[in-house]
Design an enzyme around this catalytic site. Structure first.
Site, short mmCIF file in Angstrom:
data_model
loop_
_atom_site.label_atom_id
_atom_site.label_comp_id
_atom_site.label_asym_id
_atom_site.label_seq_id
_atom_site.Cartn_x
_atom_site.Cartn_y
_atom_site.Cartn_z
N SER A 213 0.85 -1.24 0.03
CA SER A 213 -0.07 0.14 -0.10
C SER A 213 0.80 1.05 0.00
CB SER A 213 -0.86 -0.02 1.11
OG SER A 213 -1.82 0.81 1.10
N ASP A 348 -10.37 -3.16 -5.62
CA ASP A 348 -9.85 -2.41 -4.48
C ASP A 348 -10.58 -1.13 -4.16
OD1 ASP A 348 -8.42 -0.78 -2.70
OD2 ASP A 348 -6.33 -1.52 -3.53
N HIS A 379 -8.50 -4.51 -0.98
CA HIS A 379 -7.20 -3.75 -0.77
C HIS A 379 -6.49 -4.44 0.28
CE1 HIS A 379 -4.61 -0.21 -0.34
NE2 HIS A 379 -4.47 -0.47 0.79
#
Length: 428
Positions: A213, A348, A379
């Site tokens: 991320s 996501d 995600h």
């Protein structure tokens, strides 16, 4: 005026149960329709869509990494919902999480900050026989104690990798700040200090760079900032990053895929984290953050407001736009020359589909880049399983290690070929 006779009343009365049964069936059908739509049950499972140039390396990776072409199967009842994958990751991280044993290191920085990271030694020999270290950068506000990091580290250790995990500045609840700043979206200082330590402490080790991320943005930016940062780096893997902070934050204000709600939740978590360091941020004379700035946190409902009032000021950016532009890896990633795997999921809810054009274009233009886009995974979820219960290891954990194993083998074979060629060249 029409008068119902006894016979008509009996007929109407006998039809009522049938009418109620029909209404029940309609209600059940409506509920099932909503469930099927919300859980995306009609969506077929498939392997990831891979974008890359046709090179010797890409062909070798396709041959050596079956997970890049094999069907990814999420849990049947909920795994096709990006929201539920994301929610389970956010709430639990992983299931049946192991507890790897590591050593915490503290590194003083030039500006007075103290970088911290955890070092986990390999639990066996690597398949190539080489000393290989994974340098790992977690997601926003995360650290080595998060469940998804523990799961990945434990699995990597068992495959022969030493793992070193950065703890984002200000993320650990029991470690005080020693300078008036915290981690930001793209500051690479702490990660660079950690990598420098690893290179000095283990002069023979080769590096695999992994970012999750926000960490994906940091590691790609770090590698692209300076060519020397890529020395001894075998490859890099980035998972679920957004590539451009400016474009990502603009989409965070949209209600599409409930992105505005996720923005609110993330902002709430960041507010708590910043407020936990309120005393440290205010007590230091060199602090660029004042009482008025921290008081504005109480009214903040989005990450953009927090970034504008607090985060950009840690590094003296004059505007929010400048902060997002300077801290995004999209302006540096084209300088990365080592093999680079970029992983994202189509469902996501945090990453708008328009942002996925960036890694797609990179994979078309750069021979070292491969872009893997899964249909499901949310995600940072990527849970696998049969019907209801997910497996402890995710598709993400396994594909990263499989890719890095393949790169390690490739580099070993390339070096062997060079050694066999050099004597022949000398004899000619």
């Amino acid at each position: 005026m029409t008068v119902l006779e006894d016979g008509d009343m009996q007929t109407f009365g006998s039809e009522l149960p049938a009418m109620f049964d029909g209404m029940k069936l309609a209600a059940v059908a409506a509920v099932l329709y909503v469930i099927v739509r919300c859980l995306n049950l009609n969506s077929p499972t498939a392997g990831p869509k891979i974008s890359s140039r046709n090179t010797l390396l890409s062909r070798y990776l396709f041959k050596s990494c079956p997970m890049l072409s094999k069907e990814y199967i999420p849990p049947l009842l909920w795994g096709k919902s990006g929201h539920l994958q994301t929610a389970l990751y956010g709430k639990m991280g992983r299931v049946n999480t192991p507890t790897p044993c590591g050593l915490r290191k503290f590194l003083p920085m030039k500006d007075g900050a103290t970088a911290t990271f955890d070092l986990f030694e390999a639990l066996g020999e690597h398949s190539t026989g080489d000393d290989v270290t994974m340098v790992i950068c977690p997601g926003i506000g995360n650290h080595s104690e998060k469940n998804y990091i523990r799961t990945f580290v434990d699995y990597s250790q068992r495959q022969g990798y030493r793992c070193v995990v950065l703890n984002h500045l200000g993320a650990l609840p029991d470690v005080e700040l020693t300078s008036p700043r915290m981690f930001t979206y793209g500051c690479t200082w702490e990660f660079a200090a950690m990598v420098g330590y690893v290179k000095r402490a283990f002069p023979q080790t080769l590096l695999v760079v992994v970012g999750f991320s926000l960490g994906g943005n940091i590691v790609c930016k770090f590698l692209g900032e300076n060519r020397s940062n890529q020395e001894r780096v075998l490859c890099c893997v980035s998972v679920c990053q957004g590539y451009s902070a400016l474009r990502a934050q603009e989409t965070f204000l949209q209600w599409d895929q409930c992105r505005r709600l996720y923005n609110f939740v993330l902002a709430g978590n960041m507010k708590k984290l910043i407020q936990s360091h309120r005393r440290s941020l205010l007590s230091m004379s060199s602090s660029s953050i004042g009482d008025a700035d921290l008081n504005k946190l109480y009214a903040a409902t989005s990450m953009m407001q927090i970034d504008d009032n607090i985060m950009r000021k840690f590094h003296g950016y004059g505007s929010l736009r400048e902060y997002y532009e300077k801290e995004s890896c999209v302006h540096y990633i084209h300088n990365v020359s080592v093999p680079l795997l970029l992983v994202n999921s189509s469902d996501d809810p945090l990453i708008h589909r328009s942002l996925l054009a960036i890694p797609g274009r990179l994979a078309e233009e750069m021979p070292n880049v491969m872009f893997a886009l899964t249909e499901h995974g949310g995600h940072m979820g990527f849970f696998e399983g049969a019907v209801l219960f997910p497996q402890p290891l995710t598709w993400m954990d396994k594909v990263i290690v499989e890719y890095t194993n393949a790169i390690c083998d490739w580099e070993k074979k390339q070096k062997a070929c060079q050694r066999t060629r050099n004597p022949n060249e000398m004899n000619e």
